[in-house]
Design a protein around this motif. Structure first.
Motif, PDB file in Angstrom:
ATOM      1  N   ARG A  20       1.140  -1.244  -0.081  1.00  0.00           N
ATOM      2  CA  ARG A  20       0.172   0.655   0.033  1.00  0.00           C
ATOM      3  C   ARG A  20       1.472   1.126  -0.350  1.00  0.00           C
ATOM      4  O   ARG A  20       0.835   2.041  -0.622  1.00  0.00           O
ATOM      5  CB  ARG A  20      -0.759   0.130   1.026  1.00  0.00           C
ATOM      6  CG  ARG A  20      -2.437  -1.135   0.756  1.00  0.00           C
ATOM      7  CD  ARG A  20      -2.938  -0.629   2.398  1.00  0.00           C
ATOM      8  NE  ARG A  20      -3.930  -1.642   1.787  1.00  0.00           N
ATOM      9  CZ  ARG A  20      -4.993  -2.378   2.759  1.00  0.00           C
ATOM     10  NH1 ARG A  20      -4.583  -1.667   4.136  1.00  0.00           N
ATOM     11  NH2 ARG A  20      -6.337  -3.038   2.565  1.00  0.00           N
ATOM     12  N   GLU A  21       1.777   1.651   1.171  1.00  0.00           N
ATOM     13  CA  GLU A  21       3.155   2.286   0.771  1.00  0.00           C
ATOM     14  C   GLU A  21       3.565   2.826  -0.241  1.00  0.00           C
ATOM     15  O   GLU A  21       3.575   3.944  -0.873  1.00  0.00           O
ATOM     16  CB  GLU A  21       3.629   1.999   1.831  1.00  0.00           C
ATOM     17  CG  GLU A  21       3.425   1.723   3.628  1.00  0.00           C
ATOM     18  CD  GLU A  21       5.056   1.912   4.344  1.00  0.00           C
ATOM     19  OE1 GLU A  21       6.129   2.016   3.728  1.00  0.00           O
ATOM     20  OE2 GLU A  21       4.504   1.331   5.019  1.00  0.00           O
ATOM     21  N   TYR A  61       1.999   1.367  -3.548  1.00  0.00           N
ATOM     22  CA  TYR A  61       0.953   2.025  -4.349  1.00  0.00           C
ATOM     23  C   TYR A  61       0.647   3.215  -4.511  1.00  0.00           C
ATOM     24  O   TYR A  61       0.260   4.467  -4.830  1.00  0.00           O
ATOM     25  CB  TYR A  61      -0.686   1.402  -3.618  1.00  0.00           C
ATOM     26  CG  TYR A  61      -1.362   1.866  -4.776  1.00  0.00           C
ATOM     27  CD1 TYR A  61      -1.791   1.320  -6.230  1.00  0.00           C
ATOM     28  CD2 TYR A  61      -2.719   2.620  -4.687  1.00  0.00           C
ATOM     29  CE1 TYR A  61      -2.905   1.884  -6.557  1.00  0.00           C
ATOM     30  CE2 TYR A  61      -3.378   2.702  -5.083  1.00  0.00           C
ATOM     31  CZ  TYR A  61      -2.983   2.441  -6.678  1.00  0.00           C
ATOM     32  OH  TYR A  61      -4.200   3.384  -7.768  1.00  0.00           O
ATOM     33  N   ASP A  62       0.672   4.024  -2.916  1.00  0.00           N
ATOM     34  CA  ASP A  62       0.328   5.437  -2.482  1.00  0.00           C
ATOM     35  C   ASP A  62       1.932   6.350  -2.953  1.00  0.00           C
ATOM     36  O   ASP A  62       1.435   7.126  -4.386  1.00  0.00           O
ATOM     37  CB  ASP A  62       0.275   5.977  -1.038  1.00  0.00           C
ATOM     38  CG  ASP A  62      -1.052   5.253  -0.316  1.00  0.00           C
ATOM     39  OD1 ASP A  62      -1.842   5.012  -1.506  1.00  0.00           O
ATOM     40  OD2 ASP A  62      -1.884   4.604   0.578  1.00  0.00           O
ATOM     41  N   SER A  63       2.663   5.501  -3.221  1.00  0.00           N
ATOM     42  CA  SER A  63       3.791   6.434  -3.748  1.00  0.00           C
ATOM     43  C   SER A  63       3.977   7.021  -5.227  1.00  0.00           C
ATOM     44  O   SER A  63       4.254   7.916  -6.030  1.00  0.00           O
ATOM     45  CB  SER A  63       4.853   6.213  -2.646  1.00  0.00           C
ATOM     46  OG  SER A  63       5.326   4.215  -4.068  1.00  0.00           O
ATOM     47  N   GLY A 120      -0.857   8.111  -5.237  1.00  0.00           N
ATOM     48  CA  GLY A 120      -1.669   8.111  -4.613  1.00  0.00           C
ATOM     49  C   GLY A 120      -1.729   9.816  -4.792  1.00  0.00           C
ATOM     50  O   GLY A 120      -2.689  10.518  -5.129  1.00  0.00           O
TER      51      GLY A 120
END
Length: 114
Positions: free
Chosen positions: A91-92, A94-96, A99
């Motif tokens: 998720r980190e 993906y967000d980077s 996001g």
């Protein structure tokens, strides 16, 4: 506490899945969990970065193989899954990657490409 729906392969806050209405259970490290749905080439890029970080992923397209051969993979959306033990790091990542695009537009970045 979060729960896992074996049918939808998604994490949920409640014990009953809001999509299929089945009972969830506590997640196990090797459960394949939905991370995101992206179109090409974004799903390729996401899976490549996950692989570089040592996170195995699984992709499932929304179109069948026959449709993919007919219209090509650039119109397909792929669901990306990772093992639960890697979900937080995935998720980190993906967000980077995505996001900022989603925050700026207020909608999925794939919608802008259409």
């Amino acid at each position: 506490m979060a729960f896992y729906c074996e049918n939808c392969m998604k994490m949920m806050e409640d014990t009953v899945c809001p999509e299929c209405e089945r009972m969830g259970r506590e997640p196990r490290d090797m459960d394949e969990v939905f991370l995101a749905e992206r179109g090409h080439p974004w799903s390729d890029m996401l899976c490549d970065v996950l692989r570089q970080e040592g996170i195995p992923s699984l992709r499932r397209g929304s179109l069948g193989a026959g449709m993919m051969m007919t219209i090509g993979n650039f119109l397909d959306l792929e669901s990306v899954y990772v093992n639960y033990c890697h979900l937080e790091k995935a998720r980190e990542i993906y967000d980077s990657l995505f996001g900022a695009d989603e925050m700026l537009s207020g909608e999925d970045a794939d919608d802008e490409m259409e």
